[in-house]
Motif scaffolding. Structure first.
Motif, PDB file in Angstrom:
ATOM      1  N   UNK A 254       0.995  -1.288  -0.064  1.00 26.86           N
ATOM      2  CA  UNK A 254       0.099  -0.043  -0.148  1.00 26.86           C
ATOM      3  C   UNK A 254       0.809   1.273  -0.048  1.00 26.86           C
ATOM      4  N   UNK A 255       1.811   1.149   0.900  1.00 26.23           N
ATOM      5  CA  UNK A 255       2.800   2.434   1.048  1.00 26.23           C
ATOM      6  C   UNK A 255       3.566   2.722  -0.449  1.00 26.23           C
ATOM      7  N   UNK A 256       3.833   1.780  -1.220  1.00 30.40           N
ATOM      8  CA  UNK A 256       4.625   1.784  -2.563  1.00 30.40           C
ATOM      9  C   UNK A 256       3.539   2.090  -3.658  1.00 30.40           C
TER      10      UNK A 256
ATOM     11  N   UNK B 228     -16.965   2.302   1.561  1.00 31.02           N
ATOM     12  CA  UNK B 228     -16.364   2.774   2.963  1.00 31.02           C
ATOM     13  C   UNK B 228     -15.386   3.841   2.263  1.00 31.02           C
ATOM     14  N   UNK B 229     -15.513   5.171   2.986  1.00 25.98           N
ATOM     15  CA  UNK B 229     -14.771   6.252   2.420  1.00 25.98           C
ATOM     16  C   UNK B 229     -14.124   6.998   3.674  1.00 25.98           C
ATOM     17  N   UNK B 230     -13.035   7.888   3.159  1.00 25.85           N
ATOM     18  CA  UNK B 230     -12.505   8.837   4.093  1.00 25.85           C
ATOM     19  C   UNK B 230     -13.194   9.782   4.400  1.00 25.85           C
ATOM     20  N   UNK B 231     -13.061  10.588   5.596  1.00 22.52           N
ATOM     21  CA  UNK B 231     -13.643  11.699   6.062  1.00 22.52           C
ATOM     22  C   UNK B 231     -13.536  13.008   4.824  1.00 22.52           C
ATOM     23  N   UNK B 232     -12.352  12.776   4.242  1.00 22.02           N
ATOM     24  CA  UNK B 232     -12.266  13.853   3.022  1.00 22.02           C
ATOM     25  C   UNK B 232     -13.313  13.963   1.991  1.00 22.02           C
TER      26      UNK B 232
ATOM     27  N   UNK C 137      -7.520  -3.079   1.278  1.00 22.08           N
ATOM     28  CA  UNK C 137      -8.527  -1.850   1.479  1.00 22.08           C
ATOM     29  C   UNK C 137      -8.398  -1.091   2.987  1.00 22.08           C
ATOM     30  N   UNK C 138      -8.310  -1.960   3.882  1.00 27.24           N
ATOM     31  CA  UNK C 138      -8.011  -1.279   5.386  1.00 27.24           C
ATOM     32  C   UNK C 138      -6.893  -0.335   5.214  1.00 27.24           C
ATOM     33  N   UNK C 139      -5.796  -0.934   4.811  1.00 29.46           N
ATOM     34  CA  UNK C 139      -4.561  -0.058   4.625  1.00 29.46           C
ATOM     35  C   UNK C 139      -4.655   1.146   4.018  1.00 29.46           C
ATOM     36  N   UNK C 140      -5.241   1.045   2.704  1.00 31.96           N
ATOM     37  CA  UNK C 140      -5.630   2.215   1.987  1.00 31.96           C
ATOM     38  C   UNK C 140      -6.323   3.201   2.823  1.00 31.96           C
ATOM     39  N   UNK C 141      -7.503   2.894   3.312  1.00 27.21           N
ATOM     40  CA  UNK C 141      -8.307   3.626   3.950  1.00 27.21           C
ATOM     41  C   UNK C 141      -7.423   4.499   5.168  1.00 27.21           C
ATOM     42  N   UNK C 142      -6.672   3.741   6.005  1.00 22.23           N
ATOM     43  CA  UNK C 142      -5.901   4.214   6.733  1.00 22.23           C
ATOM     44  C   UNK C 142      -4.920   5.127   6.688  1.00 22.23           C
ATOM     45  N   UNK C 143      -4.325   5.048   5.750  1.00 21.22           N
ATOM     46  CA  UNK C 143      -3.206   5.904   5.095  1.00 21.22           C
ATOM     47  C   UNK C 143      -3.747   7.044   4.571  1.00 21.22           C
TER      48      UNK C 143
ATOM     49  N   UNK D 236      -5.232  12.892   5.015  1.00 19.94           N
ATOM     50  CA  UNK D 236      -6.564  13.576   4.468  1.00 19.94           C
ATOM     51  C   UNK D 236      -6.699  13.652   2.960  1.00 19.94           C
ATOM     52  N   UNK D 237      -6.684  12.389   2.347  1.00 16.11           N
ATOM     53  CA  UNK D 237      -6.730  12.228   0.996  1.00 16.11           C
ATOM     54  C   UNK D 237      -8.187  11.541   0.824  1.00 16.11           C
ATOM     55  N   UNK D 238      -8.751  11.758  -0.494  1.00 14.36           N
ATOM     56  CA  UNK D 238      -9.992  11.321  -0.734  1.00 14.36           C
ATOM     57  C   UNK D 238      -9.932   9.721  -1.060  1.00 14.36           C
ATOM     58  N   UNK D 239     -10.382   8.945  -0.537  1.00 11.50           N
ATOM     59  CA  UNK D 239     -10.431   7.394  -0.809  1.00 11.50           C
ATOM     60  C   UNK D 239     -11.793   6.637  -0.665  1.00 11.50           C
ATOM     61  N   UNK D 240     -11.960   5.788  -1.722  1.00 10.60           N
ATOM     62  CA  UNK D 240     -13.123   5.311  -1.572  1.00 10.60           C
ATOM     63  C   UNK D 240     -13.066   3.713  -1.746  1.00 10.60           C
TER      64      UNK D 240
END
Length: 151
Positions: A43-45, A100-104, A130-136, A141-145
């Protein structure tokens, strides 16, 4: 030569679309699941490779057999089907898409239309990429769905 277990994930295939003045879209296609030991590094890469991306969308599936529900209380029996599904009291029927999406993305989700994407009920949990993407994405503060199709 020693064998590594679990084996590393297969390399994703990448496709890009876009031109000058147009929004660029990059699509990474995974041939299989990323083993848990590689999830955070993978996910980091991925996010570092697309550091300039404003929106991250991850498409996945959730199996009907794995959809978790809770036993409804007496006063919840008469709720409409959509509300029962949203509260995790009932399994939806296929085809069904939730996310599931981020607060952004805002409280109503990432879609900019009159239609809203239902949220994955809190009785269910995400793990892996999916969990790692949402967390990062939440931390930066990036938009992620993460959109999930019921199968």
């Amino acid at each position: 030569a020693g064998r590594v277990f679990p084996p590393p994930p297969k390399s994703p295939r990448f496709y890009t679309v876009g031109g000058q003045g147009a929004a660029h879209v990059a699509l990474a296609v995974l041939d299989g699941p990323v083993p848990g030991d590689f999830t955070n590094a993978w996910t980091e890469v991925l996010l570092d490779a697309f550091a300039g991306a404003q929106d991250i969308v991850f498409l996945d599936r959730i199996f009907r057999a794995g959809w978790r529900v809770v036993r409804p209380k007496a006063h919840q029996e008469a709720l409409p089907d959509a509300e029962r599904i949203a509260k995790g009291l009932e399994r939806p029927q296929e085809p069904y898409l939730c996310g599931v999406w981020t607060a952004a993305c805002g409280p109503d989700g990432p879609l900019e239309s009159d239609e809203r994407l239902p949220q994955l009920p809190s009785t269910n949990a995400l793990e892996g990429v999916p969990a790692a993407l949402l967390t990062r994405c939440e931390a930066s503060r990036r938009r992620c769905l993460v959109a999930l199709a019921l199968q």
